[in-house]
Write an enzyme that holds these catalytic residues in place. Structure first.
Site, PDB file in Angstrom:
ATOM      1  N   HIS A 102      63.606   8.440  17.378  1.00 40.23           N
ATOM      2  CA  HIS A 102      63.143   7.633  16.240  1.00 40.23           C
ATOM      3  C   HIS A 102      62.367   8.495  15.259  1.00 40.23           C
ATOM      4  O   HIS A 102      61.726   9.465  15.640  1.00 40.23           O
ATOM      5  CB  HIS A 102      62.294   6.442  16.694  1.00 40.23           C
ATOM      6  CG  HIS A 102      61.143   6.784  17.576  1.00 40.23           C
ATOM      7  ND1 HIS A 102      61.288   7.024  18.922  1.00 40.23           N
ATOM      8  CD2 HIS A 102      59.832   6.947  17.318  1.00 40.23           C
ATOM      9  CE1 HIS A 102      60.115   7.297  19.459  1.00 40.23           C
ATOM     10  NE2 HIS A 102      59.205   7.273  18.501  1.00 40.23           N
ATOM     11  N   HIS A 104      59.406   7.951  12.341  1.00 46.02           N
ATOM     12  CA  HIS A 104      58.411   7.054  11.736  1.00 46.02           C
ATOM     13  C   HIS A 104      58.432   7.275  10.222  1.00 46.02           C
ATOM     14  O   HIS A 104      58.402   8.429   9.765  1.00 46.02           O
ATOM     15  CB  HIS A 104      57.006   7.408  12.224  1.00 46.02           C
ATOM     16  CG  HIS A 104      56.788   7.290  13.704  1.00 46.02           C
ATOM     17  ND1 HIS A 104      56.069   6.274  14.275  1.00 46.02           N
ATOM     18  CD2 HIS A 104      57.177   8.087  14.729  1.00 46.02           C
ATOM     19  CE1 HIS A 104      56.015   6.447  15.590  1.00 46.02           C
ATOM     20  NE2 HIS A 104      56.680   7.549  15.895  1.00 46.02           N
TER      21      HIS A 104
HETATM   22  P1  5GP Z   1      56.335   7.732  19.647  1.00 39.29           P
HETATM   23  O1  5GP Z   1      57.279   7.634  20.822  1.00 39.29           O
HETATM   24  O2  5GP Z   1      56.938   8.388  18.447  1.00 39.29           O
HETATM   25  O3  5GP Z   1      55.017   8.376  20.038  1.00 39.29           O
HETATM   26  O4  5GP Z   1      55.919   6.299  19.190  1.00 39.29           O
HETATM   27  C1  5GP Z   1      56.531   5.120  19.601  1.00 39.29           C
HETATM   28  C2  5GP Z   1      56.161   4.051  18.590  1.00 39.29           C
HETATM   29  O5  5GP Z   1      56.747   2.845  19.018  1.00 39.29           O
HETATM   30  C3  5GP Z   1      54.652   3.798  18.439  1.00 39.29           C
HETATM   31  O6  5GP Z   1      54.282   3.980  17.077  1.00 39.29           O
HETATM   32  C4  5GP Z   1      54.476   2.358  18.891  1.00 39.29           C
HETATM   33  O7  5GP Z   1      53.527   1.661  18.133  1.00 39.29           O
HETATM   34  C5  5GP Z   1      55.867   1.787  18.728  1.00 39.29           C
HETATM   35  N1  5GP Z   1      56.182   0.729  19.680  1.00 39.29           N
HETATM   36  C6  5GP Z   1      55.933   0.732  21.012  1.00 39.29           C
HETATM   37  N2  5GP Z   1      56.386  -0.406  21.578  1.00 39.29           N
HETATM   38  C7  5GP Z   1      56.959  -1.133  20.573  1.00 39.29           C
HETATM   39  C8  5GP Z   1      57.606  -2.410  20.553  1.00 39.29           C
HETATM   40  O8  5GP Z   1      57.761  -3.101  21.555  1.00 39.29           O
HETATM   41  N3  5GP Z   1      58.055  -2.833  19.345  1.00 39.29           N
HETATM   42  C9  5GP Z   1      57.921  -2.089  18.201  1.00 39.29           C
HETATM   43  N4  5GP Z   1      58.399  -2.614  17.074  1.00 39.29           N
HETATM   44  N5  5GP Z   1      57.299  -0.892  18.205  1.00 39.29           N
HETATM   45  C10 5GP Z   1      56.832  -0.410  19.382  1.00 39.29           C
END
Ligand code: 5GP
Length: 140
Positions: A102, A104
């Site tokens: 993903h 951001h």
């Molecule tokens: P990363 O893996 O890049 O550190 O971040 C994962 C992102 O996914 C985080 O910003 C977190 O807030 C978001 N996130 C985690 N669980 C969920 C979810 O169930 N729904 C959504 N829409 N975002 C999520």
């Protein structure tokens, strides 16, 4: 490292978990981050499985980046933001928490600071933001 088909974003893609959906095309899907670090913080993911950029195919990377550019323009328009920040993390040591590729996308204003991570947003506020972004996308 293998792809876990039960990660949260895979469940969102399968419709097993809810999300504030913003956009989809044949290859990508976009929804609001549930713990936004800025209003309009969204996540661009490929529809096909890969953990992160380390196992992604060139086609997955290209599709995600094309949609990321579209979403950058949309969130800037929706929030009248003069700038945009992209974040992208790979593996736990790289800051990744959800193991489906993903990007951001965060609209930014002069002098603003990102909110601390881990603060859940009000679903009604997210729904309002999603509506604004979808309206901006329709103009692009
Ligand atoms: P990363 O893996 O890049 O550190 O971040 C994962 C992102 O996914 C985080 O910003 C977190 O807030 C978001 N996130 C985690 N669980 C969920 C979810 O169930 N729904 C959504 N829409 N975002 C999520």
């Amino acid at each position: 490292m293998t792809y876990d088909p039960d990660n949260i974003f895979a469940k969102i893609l399968r419709g097993e978990l809810p999300c504030a959906k913003l956009y989809e095309d044949a290859e990508t899907f976009v929804f609001l981050d549930i713990m936004p670090r800025a209003d309009g913080h969204c996540l661009v993911i490929p529809k096909t499985p890969c953990r992160n950029i380390l196992d992604a195919s060139p086609a997955q990377m290209a599709a995600v980046m094309a949609t990321t550019q579209k979403m950058a323009r949309a969130v800037m328009a929706a929030f009248d933001a003069p700038g945009v920040t992209l974040q992208q993390f790979n593996e736990a040591a790289g800051g990744q928490e959800v193991f489906h590729l993903h990007v951001h996308v965060l609209p930014r204003h002069d002098g603003d600071r990102l909110r601390p991570p881990g603060q859940m947003a009000d679903p009604e506020v997210l729904a309002g933001h999603a509506e604004k972004i979808r309206a901006a996308l329709a103009q692009i």
